[in-house]
Design a protein around this motif. Structure first.
Motif, PDB file in Angstrom:
ATOM      1  N   PHE A 283      39.417  51.630  21.853  1.00  0.00           N
ATOM      2  CA  PHE A 283      38.387  50.814  21.078  1.00  0.00           C
ATOM      3  C   PHE A 283      37.487  49.636  22.533  1.00  0.00           C
ATOM      4  N   SER A 284      36.453  49.573  22.736  1.00  0.00           N
ATOM      5  CA  SER A 284      35.890  49.325  23.189  1.00  0.00           C
ATOM      6  C   SER A 284      34.803  48.580  23.576  1.00  0.00           C
ATOM      7  N   PRO A 285      34.549  47.590  23.372  1.00  0.00           N
ATOM      8  CA  PRO A 285      33.514  46.315  22.409  1.00  0.00           C
ATOM      9  C   PRO A 285      32.641  45.627  23.840  1.00  0.00           C
ATOM     10  N   THR A 286      32.676  45.852  24.862  1.00  0.00           N
ATOM     11  CA  THR A 286      32.217  45.692  26.379  1.00  0.00           C
ATOM     12  C   THR A 286      32.143  47.316  27.634  1.00  0.00           C
ATOM     13  N   ASN A 287      32.683  47.656  27.225  1.00  0.00           N
ATOM     14  CA  ASN A 287      32.685  49.107  27.110  1.00  0.00           C
ATOM     15  C   ASN A 287      33.234  49.493  28.400  1.00  0.00           C
ATOM     16  N   THR A 288      34.018  48.352  29.639  1.00  0.00           N
ATOM     17  CA  THR A 288      34.496  48.539  30.056  1.00  0.00           C
ATOM     18  C   THR A 288      35.932  49.708  29.927  1.00  0.00           C
ATOM     19  N   THR A 289      36.901  49.481  29.085  1.00  0.00           N
ATOM     20  CA  THR A 289      37.635  50.946  28.745  1.00  0.00           C
ATOM     21  C   THR A 289      37.556  52.017  28.749  1.00  0.00           C
ATOM     22  N   LYS A 290      36.378  52.135  27.893  1.00  0.00           N
ATOM     23  CA  LYS A 290      35.870  53.488  27.239  1.00  0.00           C
ATOM     24  C   LYS A 290      35.033  53.700  28.719  1.00  0.00           C
TER      25      LYS A 290
ATOM     26  N   PRO B   6      41.512  47.228  25.398  1.00  0.00           N
ATOM     27  CA  PRO B   6      41.087  46.782  26.171  1.00  0.00           C
ATOM     28  C   PRO B   6      42.874  45.482  25.928  1.00  0.00           C
ATOM     29  N   VAL B   7      43.277  44.732  27.139  1.00  0.00           N
ATOM     30  CA  VAL B   7      44.285  43.583  26.711  1.00  0.00           C
ATOM     31  C   VAL B   7      43.878  42.167  25.733  1.00  0.00           C
ATOM     32  N   TYR B   8      44.218  41.844  25.064  1.00  0.00           N
ATOM     33  CA  TYR B   8      43.821  40.359  25.000  1.00  0.00           C
ATOM     34  C   TYR B   8      45.065  39.975  24.265  1.00  0.00           C
ATOM     35  N   GLY B   9      44.987  38.870  24.959  1.00  0.00           N
ATOM     36  CA  GLY B   9      45.796  37.585  25.057  1.00  0.00           C
ATOM     37  C   GLY B   9      47.226  38.520  25.570  1.00  0.00           C
ATOM     38  N   GLY B  10      47.303  39.437  26.651  1.00  0.00           N
ATOM     39  CA  GLY B  10      48.582  40.384  27.255  1.00  0.00           C
ATOM     40  C   GLY B  10      49.275  41.113  25.887  1.00  0.00           C
ATOM     41  N   ARG B  11      48.297  41.525  24.876  1.00  0.00           N
ATOM     42  CA  ARG B  11      49.192  42.258  23.996  1.00  0.00           C
ATOM     43  C   ARG B  11      47.486  43.567  23.579  1.00  0.00           C
TER      44      ARG B  11
ATOM     45  N   TYR C 279      42.254  45.173  31.651  1.00  0.00           N
ATOM     46  CA  TYR C 279      42.063  43.298  31.131  1.00  0.00           C
ATOM     47  C   TYR C 279      41.160  42.654  32.364  1.00  0.00           C
ATOM     48  N   GLY C 280      40.974  41.401  31.949  1.00  0.00           N
ATOM     49  CA  GLY C 280      40.585  41.331  33.025  1.00  0.00           C
ATOM     50  C   GLY C 280      40.902  40.077  34.072  1.00  0.00           C
ATOM     51  N   ASN C 281      41.651  40.797  34.593  1.00  0.00           N
ATOM     52  CA  ASN C 281      41.995  40.501  36.329  1.00  0.00           C
ATOM     53  C   ASN C 281      42.655  38.994  35.510  1.00  0.00           C
ATOM     54  N   ARG C 282      43.284  38.572  34.919  1.00  0.00           N
ATOM     55  CA  ARG C 282      43.941  37.734  35.357  1.00  0.00           C
ATOM     56  C   ARG C 282      45.921  37.923  34.387  1.00  0.00           C
ATOM     57  N   ASP C 283      46.435  38.892  33.374  1.00  0.00           N
ATOM     58  CA  ASP C 283      47.201  40.169  33.882  1.00  0.00           C
ATOM     59  C   ASP C 283      47.318  40.625  32.288  1.00  0.00           C
ATOM     60  N   TYR C 284      48.099  42.146  32.016  1.00  0.00           N
ATOM     61  CA  TYR C 284      48.354  42.537  31.248  1.00  0.00           C
ATOM     62  C   TYR C 284      49.107  42.585  30.349  1.00  0.00           C
TER      63      TYR C 284
ATOM     64  N   GLY D 119      39.011  45.454  34.091  1.00  0.00           N
ATOM     65  CA  GLY D 119      37.220  45.257  33.904  1.00  0.00           C
ATOM     66  C   GLY D 119      37.142  43.804  33.709  1.00  0.00           C
ATOM     67  N   GLU D 120      35.721  43.727  34.260  1.00  0.00           N
ATOM     68  CA  GLU D 120      35.060  42.868  34.088  1.00  0.00           C
ATOM     69  C   GLU D 120      35.707  41.764  32.782  1.00  0.00           C
ATOM     70  N   HIS D 121      36.094  40.847  32.775  1.00  0.00           N
ATOM     71  CA  HIS D 121      36.700  39.710  31.727  1.00  0.00           C
ATOM     72  C   HIS D 121      35.831  39.133  30.708  1.00  0.00           C
ATOM     73  N   SER D 122      35.408  39.763  29.265  1.00  0.00           N
ATOM     74  CA  SER D 122      34.342  39.506  28.218  1.00  0.00           C
ATOM     75  C   SER D 122      33.607  38.405  28.026  1.00  0.00           C
ATOM     76  N   PHE D 123      34.579  37.433  29.023  1.00  0.00           N
ATOM     77  CA  PHE D 123      34.408  35.670  28.654  1.00  0.00           C
ATOM     78  C   PHE D 123      33.084  35.411  30.425  1.00  0.00           C
TER      79      PHE D 123
ATOM     80  N   LEU E 284      36.195  38.821  17.261  1.00  0.00           N
ATOM     81  CA  LEU E 284      37.544  38.254  18.430  1.00  0.00           C
ATOM     82  C   LEU E 284      37.422  37.726  19.192  1.00  0.00           C
ATOM     83  N   HIS E 285      35.932  37.346  19.373  1.00  0.00           N
ATOM     84  CA  HIS E 285      35.904  36.630  20.359  1.00  0.00           C
ATOM     85  C   HIS E 285      34.604  38.117  22.302  1.00  0.00           C
ATOM     86  N   CYS E 286      35.206  39.100  21.801  1.00  0.00           N
ATOM     87  CA  CYS E 286      35.023  39.970  22.333  1.00  0.00           C
ATOM     88  C   CYS E 286      33.813  39.974  23.323  1.00  0.00           C
TER      89      CYS E 286
HETATM   90  C1  LIG Z   1      40.593  37.885  22.707  1.00  0.00           C
HETATM   91  C2  LIG Z   1      40.377  38.109  24.112  1.00  0.00           C
HETATM   92  C3  LIG Z   1      41.260  37.702  25.445  1.00  0.00           C
HETATM   93  C4  LIG Z   1      41.663  38.494  26.666  1.00  0.00           C
HETATM   94  N1  LIG Z   1      43.151  38.639  27.050  1.00  0.00           N
HETATM   95  C5  LIG Z   1      43.115  39.116  28.682  1.00  0.00           C
HETATM   96  C6  LIG Z   1      44.365  39.162  28.419  1.00  0.00           C
HETATM   97  O1  LIG Z   1      45.135  38.669  27.940  1.00  0.00           O
HETATM   98  N2  LIG Z   1      44.307  39.252  30.272  1.00  0.00           N
HETATM   99  C7  LIG Z   1      43.172  39.401  30.942  1.00  0.00           C
HETATM  100  O2  LIG Z   1      43.380  39.891  31.807  1.00  0.00           O
HETATM  101  N3  LIG Z   1      42.296  39.874  30.060  1.00  0.00           N
HETATM  102  C8  LIG Z   1      41.863  39.360  29.137  1.00  0.00           C
HETATM  103  N4  LIG Z   1      40.667  39.264  28.294  1.00  0.00           N
HETATM  104  C9  LIG Z   1      39.784  40.671  28.556  1.00  0.00           C
HETATM  105  C10 LIG Z   1      39.880  41.891  28.926  1.00  0.00           C
HETATM  106  O3  LIG Z   1      40.573  42.667  28.929  1.00  0.00           O
HETATM  107  C11 LIG Z   1      39.140  42.573  29.609  1.00  0.00           C
HETATM  108  O4  LIG Z   1      37.251  41.911  29.796  1.00  0.00           O
HETATM  109  C12 LIG Z   1      37.974  43.769  29.190  1.00  0.00           C
HETATM  110  O5  LIG Z   1      37.989  44.369  30.642  1.00  0.00           O
HETATM  111  C13 LIG Z   1      37.570  44.051  28.447  1.00  0.00           C
HETATM  112  O6  LIG Z   1      37.258  45.488  27.889  1.00  0.00           O
HETATM  113  P1  LIG Z   1      36.098  46.007  26.808  1.00  0.00           P
HETATM  114  O7  LIG Z   1      35.150  46.135  27.917  1.00  0.00           O
HETATM  115  O8  LIG Z   1      36.928  47.384  26.703  1.00  0.00           O
HETATM  116  O9  LIG Z   1      35.916  45.784  25.766  1.00  0.00           O
HETATM  117  C14 LIG Z   1      40.362  39.565  26.997  1.00  0.00           C
HETATM  118  C15 LIG Z   1      39.691  39.555  26.290  1.00  0.00           C
HETATM  119  C16 LIG Z   1      39.490  39.140  24.656  1.00  0.00           C
HETATM  120  C17 LIG Z   1      38.370  39.108  23.719  1.00  0.00           C
END
Ligand SMILES: Cc1cc2nc3c(=O)[nH]c(=O)nc-3n(C[C@H](O)[C@H](O)[C@H](O)COP(=O)(O)O)c2cc1C
Length: 263
Positions: free
Chosen positions: A11-18, A59-64, A89-94, A120-124, A220-222
């Motif tokens: 599952f990879s909305p912004t392609n980093t996981t893919k 991807p990691v969302y909220g540590g899960r 995960y986006g460089n915070r924590d997994y 992976g680059e953070h979704s935000f 999802l805020h992806c």
């Molecule tokens: C709702 C939400 C929660 C996230 N929670 C975390 C997190 O807990 N730790 C972290 O490091 N990154 C977090 N991220 C960032 C994603 O894990 C990261 O950008 C990932 O590379 C996105 O994968 P994708 O490109 O396959 O969509 C979060 C992103 C979203 C949208």
């Protein structure tokens, strides 16, 4: 052990996981079956047999792992099949995501060969881990694929695979409460090209009028819509987003974390 079949599931909305999953899979010479559940979590997934390998990434969302993929994972059917769980995960924590994913896979009948947490680059936004996975990350992913392949070739029986000490805690981190709803807004520069509606994993961008978000509660805020818009016309402006992003920029953008591998 000789592998008869290799599959990927992600599952990879912004392609980093893919990108990470495909890079790991690319070192295997077998033909690969891909299950991409980014847009459709109801696709039929074949039962996995012995001598088959599944590389699965979320991807990691909220540590899960994202809650909307949990049922897909829990319903996989396997019989002493091999798997490689991956989180990005986006460089915070997994946190507990890799442990959680590994637990679910084992409950379905998979044996874990190796596991990894990549960045992976953070979704935000690109302010946090911009451009990752970079070429260094991809080299690590490839090398990890080779080591995993060698481990499989050098294993005679599935019972030889020992439990890996995958990082994470019990009980898993509590899921982030979702009682405050926010999502993308559309600027006047939108020219209705509709690319955003084609990448939204939950289908909340109106097919006829892509300026319209039909059900903000499901967002999802992806940020797939934000990142895919050629006009930069989809934006997140809510206070929640600004707060999270500010926190991430101040705490997680200086040090570039490195992949953690379990093998
Ligand atoms: C709702 C939400 C929660 C996230 N929670 C975390 C997190 O807990 N730790 C972290 O490091 N990154 C977090 N991220 C960032 C994603 O894990 C990261 O950008 C990932 O590379 C996105 O994968 P994708 O490109 O396959 O969509 C979060 C992103 C979203 C949208």
């Amino acid at each position: 052990m000789k592998l008869n079949k290799i599959s990927t599931l992600y599952f990879s909305p912004t392609n980093t996981t893919k990108t990470i999953v495909n890079t790991i899979a690319s070192v295997f010479t077998n033909e690969i079956t891909n299950y991409d559940i980014t847009l459709d979590r109801s696709i039929k997934i074949d039962k996995f047999k012995e001598n088959e390998l599944l590389i699965v990434g979320f991807p990691v969302y909220g540590g899960r792992i994202p809650s909307l993929v949990v049922d897909v994972v829990k319903n996989l059917k396997a019989n002493n099949s091999l798997c490689i769980p991956i989180v990005v995960y986006g460089n915070r924590d997994y946190e507990d995501s890799l442990l959680e994913l590994s637990d679910y896979l084992q409950e379905c009948g998979f044996k874990i060969v190796s596991a990894g947490a990549f960045i992976g680059e953070h979704s935000f936004g690109s302010e946090i881990a911009g451009g990752r996975p970079n070429s260094h990350d991809l080299d690590i992913a490839k090398n990890f694929g080779v080591k995993s392949m060698d481990k499989i070739s050098n294993t005679n029986s599935i019972d030889e695979l020992k439990n890996l000490n995958i990082s994470g805690n019990y009980p898993y981190k509590e899921a982030t409460p979702s009682n405050i709803y926010w999502g993308p807004e559309t600027l006047d520069s939108c020219n209705d090209c509709g690319q955003c509606k084609d990448v939204c994993p939950v289908g909340i961008i109106d097919k006829e009028n892509p300026k319209l978000i039909t059900d903000i509660k499901k967002c999802l805020h992806c940020c797939a819509c934000v990142k895919s818009c050629p006009q930069n016309a989809k934006v997140m402006t809510s206070e929640m987003y600004k707060k999270f992003k500010g926190f991430l920029i101040s705490t997680c953008s200086q040090v570039q974390k490195q992949p953690e591998l379990f093998i």
